[in-house]
Motif scaffolding. Structure first.
Motif, PDB file in Angstrom:
ATOM      1  N   ALA A  96       0.829  -1.208   0.000  1.00  0.00           N
ATOM      2  CA  ALA A  96       0.000   0.000   0.000  1.00  0.00           C
ATOM      3  C   ALA A  96       0.863   1.257   0.000  1.00  0.00           C
ATOM      4  O   ALA A  96       0.556   2.242  -0.687  1.00  0.00           O
ATOM      5  CB  ALA A  96      -0.941  -0.002   1.205  1.00  0.00           C
ATOM      6  N   LEU A  97       1.958   1.241   0.767  1.00  0.00           N
ATOM      7  CA  LEU A  97       2.866   2.385   0.775  1.00  0.00           C
ATOM      8  C   LEU A  97       3.499   2.589  -0.605  1.00  0.00           C
ATOM      9  O   LEU A  97       3.640   3.724  -1.073  1.00  0.00           O
ATOM     10  CB  LEU A  97       3.949   2.203   1.844  1.00  0.00           C
ATOM     11  CG  LEU A  97       3.496   2.399   3.283  1.00  0.00           C
ATOM     12  CD1 LEU A  97       4.533   1.834   4.258  1.00  0.00           C
ATOM     13  CD2 LEU A  97       3.236   3.874   3.566  1.00  0.00           C
ATOM     14  N   MET A  98       3.884   1.496  -1.247  1.00  0.00           N
ATOM     15  CA  MET A  98       4.464   1.586  -2.592  1.00  0.00           C
ATOM     16  C   MET A  98       3.456   2.189  -3.572  1.00  0.00           C
ATOM     17  O   MET A  98       3.799   3.089  -4.347  1.00  0.00           O
ATOM     18  CB  MET A  98       4.901   0.201  -3.089  1.00  0.00           C
ATOM     19  CG  MET A  98       6.030  -0.424  -2.316  1.00  0.00           C
ATOM     20  SD  MET A  98       7.643   0.285  -2.643  1.00  0.00           S
ATOM     21  CE  MET A  98       7.927  -0.199  -4.323  1.00  0.00           C
ATOM     22  N   HIS A  99       2.224   1.713  -3.534  1.00  0.00           N
ATOM     23  CA  HIS A  99       1.205   2.241  -4.445  1.00  0.00           C
ATOM     24  C   HIS A  99       0.939   3.722  -4.180  1.00  0.00           C
ATOM     25  O   HIS A  99       0.766   4.506  -5.122  1.00  0.00           O
ATOM     26  CB  HIS A  99      -0.086   1.431  -4.358  1.00  0.00           C
ATOM     27  CG  HIS A  99       0.002   0.115  -5.068  1.00  0.00           C
ATOM     28  ND1 HIS A  99       0.242   0.000  -6.421  1.00  0.00           N
ATOM     29  CD2 HIS A  99      -0.117  -1.156  -4.611  1.00  0.00           C
ATOM     30  CE1 HIS A  99       0.280  -1.273  -6.772  1.00  0.00           C
ATOM     31  NE2 HIS A  99       0.072  -1.996  -5.688  1.00  0.00           N
ATOM     32  N   ASP A 120      20.767  -9.460  -1.259  1.00  0.00           N
ATOM     33  CA  ASP A 120      20.228 -10.559  -0.459  1.00  0.00           C
ATOM     34  C   ASP A 120      18.873 -10.240   0.175  1.00  0.00           C
ATOM     35  O   ASP A 120      18.331 -11.056   0.916  1.00  0.00           O
ATOM     36  CB  ASP A 120      21.225 -10.997   0.615  1.00  0.00           C
ATOM     37  CG  ASP A 120      21.524  -9.907   1.634  1.00  0.00           C
ATOM     38  OD1 ASP A 120      21.109  -8.749   1.440  1.00  0.00           O
ATOM     39  OD2 ASP A 120      22.208 -10.224   2.636  1.00  0.00           O
ATOM     40  N   ASN A 121      18.308  -9.082  -0.126  1.00  0.00           N
ATOM     41  CA  ASN A 121      17.000  -8.714   0.432  1.00  0.00           C
ATOM     42  C   ASN A 121      15.899  -9.243  -0.493  1.00  0.00           C
ATOM     43  O   ASN A 121      15.208  -8.494  -1.176  1.00  0.00           O
ATOM     44  CB  ASN A 121      16.900  -7.198   0.613  1.00  0.00           C
ATOM     45  CG  ASN A 121      15.726  -6.806   1.483  1.00  0.00           C
ATOM     46  OD1 ASN A 121      14.825  -7.603   1.731  1.00  0.00           O
ATOM     47  ND2 ASN A 121      15.715  -5.566   1.923  1.00  0.00           N
ATOM     48  N   THR A 126      10.940  -9.287  -3.924  1.00  0.00           N
ATOM     49  CA  THR A 126       9.667  -9.920  -4.270  1.00  0.00           C
ATOM     50  C   THR A 126       8.542  -8.891  -4.264  1.00  0.00           C
ATOM     51  O   THR A 126       7.719  -8.853  -5.190  1.00  0.00           O
ATOM     52  CB  THR A 126       9.362 -11.070  -3.292  1.00  0.00           C
ATOM     53  OG1 THR A 126      10.428 -12.021  -3.368  1.00  0.00           O
ATOM     54  CG2 THR A 126       8.049 -11.746  -3.626  1.00  0.00           C
ATOM     55  N   LEU A 127       8.508  -8.037  -3.239  1.00  0.00           N
ATOM     56  CA  LEU A 127       7.488  -6.988  -3.173  1.00  0.00           C
ATOM     57  C   LEU A 127       7.619  -6.043  -4.353  1.00  0.00           C
ATOM     58  O   LEU A 127       6.622  -5.724  -5.021  1.00  0.00           O
ATOM     59  CB  LEU A 127       7.593  -6.207  -1.857  1.00  0.00           C
ATOM     60  CG  LEU A 127       6.727  -4.946  -1.779  1.00  0.00           C
ATOM     61  CD1 LEU A 127       5.239  -5.285  -1.867  1.00  0.00           C
ATOM     62  CD2 LEU A 127       7.039  -4.161  -0.512  1.00  0.00           C
ATOM     63  N   TYR A 128       8.826  -5.591  -4.647  1.00  0.00           N
ATOM     64  CA  TYR A 128       9.023  -4.618  -5.723  1.00  0.00           C
ATOM     65  C   TYR A 128       8.542  -5.186  -7.060  1.00  0.00           C
ATOM     66  O   TYR A 128       7.919  -4.486  -7.849  1.00  0.00           O
ATOM     67  CB  TYR A 128      10.487  -4.206  -5.818  1.00  0.00           C
ATOM     68  CG  TYR A 128      11.025  -3.590  -4.541  1.00  0.00           C
ATOM     69  CD1 TYR A 128      10.203  -2.861  -3.683  1.00  0.00           C
ATOM     70  CD2 TYR A 128      12.350  -3.753  -4.173  1.00  0.00           C
ATOM     71  CE1 TYR A 128      10.686  -2.311  -2.505  1.00  0.00           C
ATOM     72  CE2 TYR A 128      12.844  -3.197  -3.011  1.00  0.00           C
ATOM     73  CZ  TYR A 128      12.009  -2.482  -2.177  1.00  0.00           C
ATOM     74  OH  TYR A 128      12.496  -1.942  -1.028  1.00  0.00           O
ATOM     75  N   GLU A 129       8.821  -6.439  -7.297  1.00  0.00           N
ATOM     76  CA  GLU A 129       8.375  -7.056  -8.542  1.00  0.00           C
ATOM     77  C   GLU A 129       6.859  -7.243  -8.560  1.00  0.00           C
ATOM     78  O   GLU A 129       6.226  -7.089  -9.604  1.00  0.00           O
ATOM     79  CB  GLU A 129       9.133  -8.360  -8.772  1.00  0.00           C
ATOM     80  CG  GLU A 129      10.600  -8.077  -9.083  1.00  0.00           C
ATOM     81  CD  GLU A 129      11.492  -9.299  -9.136  1.00  0.00           C
ATOM     82  OE1 GLU A 129      10.969 -10.447  -9.154  1.00  0.00           O
ATOM     83  OE2 GLU A 129      12.725  -9.114  -9.152  1.00  0.00           O
ATOM     84  N   LYS A 130       6.252  -7.532  -7.402  1.00  0.00           N
ATOM     85  CA  LYS A 130       4.793  -7.674  -7.325  1.00  0.00           C
ATOM     86  C   LYS A 130       4.070  -6.377  -7.651  1.00  0.00           C
ATOM     87  O   LYS A 130       2.955  -6.409  -8.164  1.00  0.00           O
ATOM     88  CB  LYS A 130       4.360  -8.152  -5.932  1.00  0.00           C
ATOM     89  CG  LYS A 130       4.500  -9.627  -5.707  1.00  0.00           C
ATOM     90  CD  LYS A 130       3.955  -9.997  -4.344  1.00  0.00           C
ATOM     91  CE  LYS A 130       4.128 -11.482  -4.084  1.00  0.00           C
ATOM     92  NZ  LYS A 130       3.687 -11.866  -2.734  1.00  0.00           N
ATOM     93  N   VAL A 131       4.692  -5.237  -7.319  1.00  0.00           N
ATOM     94  CA  VAL A 131       4.034  -3.953  -7.573  1.00  0.00           C
ATOM     95  C   VAL A 131       4.438  -3.357  -8.923  1.00  0.00           C
ATOM     96  O   VAL A 131       4.150  -2.203  -9.204  1.00  0.00           O
ATOM     97  CB  VAL A 131       4.256  -2.934  -6.431  1.00  0.00           C
ATOM     98  CG1 VAL A 131       3.652  -3.454  -5.129  1.00  0.00           C
ATOM     99  CG2 VAL A 131       5.729  -2.574  -6.262  1.00  0.00           C
TER     100      VAL A 131
END
Length: 147
Positions: A96-99, A120-121, A126-131
């Motif tokens: 939500a913060l990314m959006h 290594d994060n 994964t989150l960045y690619e999902k958004v």
């Protein structure tokens, strides 16, 4: 969940999150220093910070720094910091913060949003690619430490 744009009055809830973010990146805890740093950024309008609240508790934040793309002749933003308190992870706050950050940048007419993360994060990647962010395969990043 509620997301607000941070103002100076929000420093008491933002500073502990920012301090925890720095500790995550193996820096010594310094909540007073965090408050001073954030206060300067907000007063000088050098960054934009959004705070995510879950059940009235400040659960995370995202911080953007404005820059420009000379080639694109437009504003761009560096998504420099994203942090969600460990007790609040896996609840969609980071997403939500990314959006919210993307919507803000789009509203400002930005050409793009860029960020860097540790190799290594994997959780963050994964989150960045999902958004919808894409790993840069065209350019290398270089850094010269000055301190």
């Amino acid at each position: 969940m509620k997301i607000i744009r941070a103002e100076l009055k929000d420093l008491p809830v933002l500073s502990p999150l920012f301090d925890a973010y720095r500790v995550f990146y193996e820096q010594p805890s310094d909540e007073k220093g965090a408050a001073v740093f954030l206060k300067e950024r907000l007063e000088r309008e050098e960054s934009i910070v959004f705070i995510g609240y879950e059940k009235e508790k400040a659960a995370g934040f995202v911080q953007l720094y404005p820059t420009f793309t000379s080639v694109g002749m437009q504003r761009a933003y560096i998504l420099n910091d994203l942090f969600v308190h460990p007790d609040c992870r896996q609840e969609g706050i980071g997403k939500a913060l990314m959006h919210t950050a993307f919507q803000f940048c789009e509203g400002e007419g930005a050409k793009f949003v860029t960020l860097q993360t540790a190799r290594d994060n994997i959780t963050a990647q994964t989150l960045y690619e999902k958004v919808g962010m894409q790993r840069d395969t065209k350019f290398y990043s270089y850094l010269k430490s000055l301190t």
